[in-house]
Design an enzyme around this catalytic site. Structure first.
Site, short mmCIF file in Angstrom:
data_model
loop_
_atom_site.label_atom_id
_atom_site.label_comp_id
_atom_site.label_asym_id
_atom_site.label_seq_id
_atom_site.Cartn_x
_atom_site.Cartn_y
_atom_site.Cartn_z
N ASP A 1 28.40 23.79 64.50
CA ASP A 1 27.53 24.42 63.51
C ASP A 1 27.64 25.94 63.63
O ASP A 1 27.53 26.48 64.73
CB ASP A 1 26.07 24.00 63.75
CG ASP A 1 25.38 23.57 62.47
OD1 ASP A 1 25.52 24.29 61.46
OD2 ASP A 1 24.71 22.53 62.47
N ASP B 1 26.16 26.47 57.98
CA ASP B 1 24.77 26.34 57.57
C ASP B 1 24.49 27.25 56.38
O ASP B 1 24.97 28.39 56.32
CB ASP B 1 23.88 26.73 58.76
CG ASP B 1 22.41 26.55 58.48
OD1 ASP B 1 22.00 25.40 58.22
OD2 ASP B 1 21.67 27.55 58.54
N HIS C 1 20.01 15.68 59.98
CA HIS C 1 18.89 16.16 60.78
C HIS C 1 17.80 16.85 59.95
O HIS C 1 16.80 17.29 60.52
CB HIS C 1 19.41 17.15 61.83
CG HIS C 1 19.98 18.39 61.22
ND1 HIS C 1 21.11 18.40 60.46
CD2 HIS C 1 19.54 19.68 61.25
CE1 HIS C 1 21.37 19.62 60.04
NE2 HIS C 1 20.43 20.42 60.50
N ASP C 2 17.97 16.95 58.64
CA ASP C 2 17.02 17.66 57.79
C ASP C 2 16.23 16.76 56.85
O ASP C 2 15.35 17.25 56.14
CB ASP C 2 17.75 18.71 56.94
CG ASP C 2 18.04 19.99 57.69
OD1 ASP C 2 17.30 20.30 58.64
OD2 ASP C 2 19.02 20.68 57.34
N GLU D 1 27.26 23.64 53.84
CA GLU D 1 26.01 23.03 53.38
C GLU D 1 25.54 23.77 52.13
O GLU D 1 25.24 24.97 52.19
CB GLU D 1 24.94 23.14 54.47
CG GLU D 1 23.57 22.64 54.01
CD GLU D 1 22.43 23.13 54.89
OE1 GLU D 1 21.45 22.40 55.03
OE2 GLU D 1 22.53 24.26 55.42
#
Length: 535
Positions: free
Chosen positions: A97, A199, A325-326, A264
């Site tokens: 990430d 990200d 994870h969101d 993302e």
């Protein structure tokens, strides 16, 4: 192998929750390395590690204070090098990430920047004077609630934070900022990482004129739980300069062999179109949005997203996911469409792994893992702490991996974990599924082997059939037919006009050209000649 990522399957690991090796209740790099054989045995191609850099952890690593070191919570650079070596030994690529849009307020550069308006880092973050009445420069909002501007009494200016107050945004209009961030990526490329998950990739640049965002053109009947969604963010993000910087990033990765970037796309307006823009030409290799990470669960929805992407960006490349994870885990999010957790989990796995593009699986998804129901006192996520109870935040999908129901904390840690392991999640432990040929885990392994061996599933074009809800039917390439009953009730489908050979049937039976699909039934066939599908 230079384009190994095309059609590949990546397994997302949330490091805090995967495996604790030193019994402090928090997962770490050594724990991940220990469990890599499990991941390799699934049949995936790569792993993606959520943030592992030095951080105060106010946003669980998405607030970076040192871009070229490992947070002590997770281990050391030596631990990371061992992880990379073991992953490569097992045939797994490693993606990390990369949080470039903002840093932690504890980063030395921000500490320097806020001291005055003349220091060497004064223009490395986004600073602006107040309006004449002392109010912020414009109406931009923070994703985590409230305004996106924070007053700083030393500089007598506001700084921009699209997320937490403690996550100030870098000023990408400054070329020195771009150069430095690219140097941090080079640091990890030289240490052997195979790529980056970027990200908030559409947040890098802001409107230099600081124009206010307009109201969302889609009429809202009432305020939503987060007012951020009530604006159309045409100035605070999504700027054309973003695309130019992506080309600089791509040029960096092209200096190294067989590397990749997946971005993302955090956007509510035209996200599929923007995915296409961001992956066209020499920009990102792949991009994903949240459109498959939420409702609805319908044939029309999946058909629309695939068609929209490949019509608008025939040379782009998507990466699809159902959980991460969101968001609330899809086994919980879509449970009303399932006969049972197991049936829905298997169907979701088969559908995801049948889609055109690249795929990302979130840890525990292959077990049919469900969302953890947490009390307010158990939360750590700033989103949940701020918006409870309308939104419980993201901790429910971040609870520890469940390895073995017969061990303390399901084998994650021998001490109290950072988030609780509850009985509902222990019920889906890996060890309890390993020897059951009908388990969700073994179904995923079967589908992953099938995808890896199938050229149509990895790179074949998609042709949809005009079936009615709840049947989703499409052909991958010229000869692989995929049919799904996206409901808990029995459905019947007619196949005619060609020869079909069973590839995979789950809760499905073909009798004299009539395909009987139980709730959440799945059928994959090899076909010859033209085949017609109707219901």
């Amino acid at each position: 192998m230079n384009e190994w990522w095309r059609g590949a399957v990546t397994y997302q690991i949330y490091p805090r929750s995967f495996q604790d090796s030193n019994n402090d209740g928090i997962g770490d790099l050594a724990g991940i390395t220990e469990r890599l054989p499990y991941v390799a045995d699934l049949g995936v191609d790569a792993i993606w590690l959520s943030p592992i850099f030095t951080s105060p952890m106010l946003d669980m690593g998405y607030d970076v204070s040192n871009y070229t070191d490992i947070d002590p919570t997770f281990g050391t650079l030596a631990d990371f090098e061992q992880l990379i070596a073991r992953a490569h030994e097992l045939g797994l690529k490693v993606i990390i990430d990369q949080v470039l849009s903002h840093s932690s307020s504890e980063h030395p550069f921000f500490k320097e920047s806020r001291q005055n308006r003349t220091n060497p880092k004064a223009d490395w973050y986004i600073w602006a004077d107040p309006q004449h009445d002392g109010s912020p420069p414009n109406n931009w909002l923070s994703v985590f609630g409230g305004g996106a501007w924070q007053w700083d009494s030393r500089r007598h200016q506001y700084y921009l934070h699209n997320f937490l107050v403690e996550q100030p945004d870098f000023n990408f209009h400054n070329p020195a900022v771009q150069d430095w961030l690219l140097s941090t990526m080079r640091f990890w490329l030289e240490r052997g990482v195979d790529g980056f998950r970027l990200d908030t990739v559409n947040f890098y640049f802001h409107d230099a004129l600081l124009r206010s965002d307009p109201a969302d053109f889609r009429r809202k009947e009432k305020p939503e739980w987060n007012p951020y969604s009530m604006q159309y963010h045409i100035f605070s993000k999504n700027q054309p300069e973003n695309l130019v910087f992506l080309e600089r990033m791509r040029a960096l990765l092209d200096e190294f062999e067989a590397r990749t970037m997946v971005g993302e796309m955090g956007e509510d307006h035209h996200p599929i179109r923007m995915m296409g823009e961001y992956t066209s030409g020499k920009r990102l290799h792949m991009c994903y949005s949240f459109e498959m990470l939420k409702d609805p669960f319908s044939a029309a929805h999946f058909r629309k997203l695939i068609d929209e992407f490949y019509t608008g960006a025939p040379h782009g490349w998507p990466c699809w996911a159902f959980s991460n994870h969101d968001v609330v885990r899809h086994a919980t999010r879509w449970k009303q469409y399932g006969v049972s957790n197991e049936a829905l989990a298997k169907q979701a796995g088969a559908l995801l792994l049948s889609l055109q593009g690249s795929i990302c699986i979130y840890e525990g998804e292959e077990l049919g893992q469900t969302e953890s129901d947490l009390e307010y006192s158990e939360l750590t996520d700033p989103q949940g702490l701020r918006f409870w109870p309308e939104n419980k935040g993201r901790d429910g999908c971040r609870t520890p991996m469940t390895w073995d129901a017969n061990q303390p904390n399901a084998g994650f840690s021998s001490t109290k974990p950072w988030l609780p392991v509850k009985p509902e999640q222990v019920a889906h432990s890996a060890a309890q599924q390993a020897d059951n040929p009908n388990s969700v885990l073994n179904f995923y392994k079967r589908m992953l082997r099938l995808r890896k061996a199938s050229a149509p599933l990895k790179q074949g074009a998609t042709h949809f059939f005009a079936t009615q809800e709840p049947i989703l039917a499409f052909k991958r390439g010229s000869d692989l037919l995929c049919v799904f009953n996206l409901s808990p009730t029995v459905q019947h489908v007619k196949l005619s006009g060609g020869q079909v050979t069973e590839v995979l049937l789950e809760a499905a039976q073909l009798v004299d050209g009539r395909l009987n699909l139980a709730g959440n039934g799945v059928a994959l066939f090899q076909v010859t000649d033209e085949v017609a599908v109707s219901n």
